[in-house]
Design an enzyme around this catalytic site. Structure first.
Site, short mmCIF file in Angstrom:
data_model
loop_
_atom_site.label_atom_id
_atom_site.label_comp_id
_atom_site.label_asym_id
_atom_site.label_seq_id
_atom_site.Cartn_x
_atom_site.Cartn_y
_atom_site.Cartn_z
N SER A 149 60.14 9.83 93.23
CA SER A 149 60.79 10.98 92.60
C SER A 149 59.79 11.94 91.98
O SER A 149 59.99 13.16 92.00
CB SER A 149 61.79 10.51 91.55
N ASP A 160 60.17 6.54 85.46
CA ASP A 160 58.86 5.97 85.73
C ASP A 160 58.14 6.79 86.80
O ASP A 160 58.72 7.69 87.43
CB ASP A 160 58.98 4.51 86.16
N ASP A 162 55.87 6.29 90.28
CA ASP A 162 55.37 5.41 91.33
C ASP A 162 53.99 5.89 91.74
O ASP A 162 53.82 7.05 92.14
CB ASP A 162 56.31 5.41 92.53
N ASP A 214 54.52 2.09 87.96
CA ASP A 214 54.45 1.05 88.99
C ASP A 214 53.27 1.40 89.88
O ASP A 214 53.24 2.48 90.49
CB ASP A 214 55.73 1.00 89.82
N LYS A 275 71.35 12.55 92.99
CA LYS A 275 70.84 11.36 92.31
C LYS A 275 71.59 11.11 91.01
O LYS A 275 71.92 9.96 90.69
CB LYS A 275 69.34 11.49 92.05
N TYR A 284 73.42 3.56 92.76
CA TYR A 284 71.99 3.87 92.85
C TYR A 284 71.21 2.60 92.52
O TYR A 284 70.90 2.33 91.38
CB TYR A 284 71.64 5.00 91.88
#
Length: 693
Positions: A149, A160, A162, A214, A275, A284
């Protein structure tokens, strides 16, 4: 041009193309759906969705570049009302914290800059420790890439990030999970640090200065990694192991999506809306069998390709229009699948070659090589739930576009606890916060297996898991607890008795075996399963989540048409599938005994307590537990009088009682109100979960 047989196999004809003598005709509404409308409604439908060549922009240059598998459905330019609806959409999203302030965005960039500097220094130090000359170690590079995202530009407040750590060839994965992990421990900004090295895609999770990260790892077969490295280059996959390829796939897919949409800004705003809608409606979660972020992004991207000139508000409407009528399991693809130009030979999604791919229920295929199905976890229940949400979303967005409702109506969460009468409550607990975080992550990743087990039961038509977990209402002195709720919908059969012993037992065994294999299982980690009725949810839910009943229950609405998990829908799209016998359990099930049929008299075993008539509390409870695990199921009866009446009714049927092993779920579905009976009557001797470690 795709061969006709190839297009037919993949279901490309659904996106409104007809191939005749190598030519593509004008788009039209698929499957003859519009032919069932009255003339005036048919014209209105065609005008709304840009079909039929009469809308604005139909005379535009039809040679516009085709993006995706087919030509566009409509090239119509947006009207002034469409721009106004888009402005209203942006204002409607603001209260839901989907947009970050400049200050918050700058903080994210600072965090990524610090992490990138840390990675470069770590790679340099490891290079020196491996006797690399300082002048060479200074230039080997290494870099942090983002995906998901954040890379798409649709992240929300508090979301968060990625990230992917890309290192040169002399840096091992073992170095990443050892020396780099130790380096992160020393950073004052880092908290909640944990490594999941055994995962399908190994990851380090952390909170860095208030931002959750992450971090994946990939080692390229290069001597150095420059700052301008482009990960879309397929040659980078040469000589890489499967874990590195999977780690790189996130960045490659995200970049490919951005290259395949005609207008990135319209795409981003529409994706933010979709979303938010998906999260509010509880669909989701890739881990639980719904769609994850990349899958929603690809669906919106496909909509953008079919309506390349549409603004965000129109894209939201078209999204629901297209996928409420999509003929699953026809796949969604953003571009024609291609074989590796370099002959790399990685396994790609192709049902013509891989028989297992033919049984995917809702395939959405990633655009970057090696192409994979991002919705592998989708089950019959989750697909049925999502398709129903698509249809409801279409109705709401049509009202919004007609000026009859505000955008906020689209983001109103449904009442999950009012849809069903019966629930399974999964309770996962651990003795401390750190263990609880790891344990809940494992349990949540396996819940989809329990859903699959429940779906194989011929009497269960829907198993609906709520992605939101809830804490225990009363703090426990010996640890922390999280709860998940699964709503159950049963076939309408008189005096139905359903045995779920094996379904729950096999699920708990899988969780514990996995915990043992990855050496996660610790003292105090436990998992329990209980059956509760809607009226008893107040024992488990906070006050702001009232389990009220809808005027029209979800059970009645679904059963009034057809069961979403009927034998036809279970085998839809699979030519080799055989219809399931409605009078016997699936042959694939390890359990040979079928649940007791209607009319059987099941007296309560000796020693089982029954609640008094006024309390409505649990009438019987069975639990086997050890120091490391427990599996618990509760029997709920609507007072002693109801229990006696139902037992008398069963006995009056003069059906001999047959002894059954395990615990039995007994439901009287004659009545449609809450007085219907669904109880868990444990037998005196139950072969339950035993630990094997």
């Amino acid at each position: 041009m795709l061969p006709c047989s190839f297009a037919a196999f993949y279901g490309y004809d659904f996106v409104h193309i007809i191939i005749l003598n190598g030519r593509m005709t004008s788009p039209s509404v698929g499957s003859g759906w519009s032919n069932f409308l009255p003339t005036s409604d048919k014209e209105k439908e065609q005008h709304r969705h840009g079909v039929g060549g009469t809308g604005e922009g139909s005379s535009q240059n039809q040679s516009q570049k085709t993006m995706g598998m087919t030509s566009a459905i409509s090239l119509a330019l947006p009207k002034q009302s469409d721009h106004q609806r888009t402005k209203d959409l942006e204002e409607g999203l603001a209260p839901f914290a989907v947009f970050e302030s400049d200050e918050e965005l700058n903080h994210r960039m600072e965090v990524l800059s610090k992490i990138n500097t840390l990675v470069k220094q770590w790679i340099k130090d490891v290079s020196l420790n491996k006797n690399m000359p300082p002048s060479v170690a200074e230039n080997v590079g290494g870099k942090i890439f983002t995906f998901g995202s954040y890379r798409l530009g649709v992240h929300t407040k508090g979301a968060d990030i990625d990230t992917l750590c890309v290192a040169p060839r002399h840096i091992e994965r073992l170095d990443f999970f050892s020396s780099f992990y130790d380096l992160l421990k020393l950073q004052p900004e880092v908290s909640e640090l944990r490594a999941v090295e055994e995962a399908f895609v190994p990851v380090i999770k952390m909170n860095f200065d208030g931002i959750e990260l992450d971090m994946l790892f990939a080692r390229l077969a290069l001597k150095e990694v420059p700052n301008d490295q482009d990960l879309r280059d397929e040659s980078l996959l040469k000589n890489l192991d499967a874990k590195c390829v999977r780690s790189l796939n996130g960045c490659r897919v995200t970049d490919e999506i951005l290259h395949l949409v005609p207008n990135i800004e319209n795409f981003r705003l529409a994706l933010r809306a979709i979303k938010l809608w998906a999260k509010k409606h509880g669909i989701y979660s890739n881990a639980l069998g719904y769609l994850g972020g990349v899958s929603w992004a690809m669906l919106v991207a496909r909509t953008s390709q079919l309506y390349p000139n549409a603004v965000a508000a129109t894209l939201v409407l078209k999204f629901f229009y297209v996928f409420s009528k999509w003929e699953w399991p026809s796949p969604v693809l953003l571009k024609p699948p291609e074989d590796s130009k370099l002959g790399l030979g990685f396994l790609v999604w192709d049902p013509r070659v891989n028989p297992s791919d033919r049984f995917h229920l809702m395939p959405i295929i990633t655009p970057a090589y090696p192409q994979q199905n991002s919705t592998f976890n989708v089950s019959y229940s989750t697909r049925a739930i999502m398709v129903d949400e698509f249809k409801q979303g279409l109705e709401i967005t049509e009202e919004i576009m007609d000026g009859k409702a505000p955008w906020s109506k689209l983001f109103e969460p449904p009442n999950f606890f009012g849809k069903y009468k019966h629930f399974i409550v999964l309770i996962a607990g651990a003795s401390n916060k750190k263990d609880h975080l790891e344990w809940c992550g494992l349990v949540e990743s396996k819940i989809r297996l329990l859903i699959s087990n429940l779906e194989r039961n011929q009497y269960i038509t829907l198993a609906h898991v709520n992605p939101e977990s809830y804490p225990s209402l009363q703090p426990l002195p010996d640890g922390e607890v999280s709860l998940w709720f699964i709503g159950l919908q049963f076939a309408k059969t008189e005096n139905l008795n359903v045995d779920l012993t094996y379904d729950i037992q096999s699920f708990t065994e899988i969780v514990h075996r996995q915990a043992v294999s990855i050496k996660m299982l610790k003292e105090g980690m436990r998992i329990e399963a209980k059956h509760v009725k809607r009226k008893q949810l107040t024992t488990y839910l906070p006050a702001h989540v009232p389990p009220r009943k809808k005027r029209e229950s979800y059970d009645n609405k679904v059963n009034s048409s057809s069961s979403p998990l009927s034998s036809e829908s279970r085998n839809h799209g699979h030519a080799n599938s055989k219809p399931e016998n409605s009078h016997s359990r699936s042959q694939n099930s390890p359990r040979s005994e079928t649940p007791p049929m209607s009319g059987e008299c099941i007296p309560p075993p000796n020693g089982i307590p029954v609640s008094d008539h006024s309390s409505g509390s649990t009438s019987s409870e069975f639990s086997t537990a050890s120091n490391l695990s427990s599996v618990q199921s509760s029997s709920v009866v609507d007072g002693l009088g109801v229990a006696q009446r139902l037992r008398k009714r069963a006995c009056d049927a003069e059906v001999d009682h047959t002894s059954k092993r395990g615990k039995t779920l007994e439901m009287d579905s004659e009545s449609t109100n809450d007085t219907g009976m669904f109880s868990l009557v444990p037998e005196a001797r139950v072969p339950f979960f035993r630990e094997r470690f």
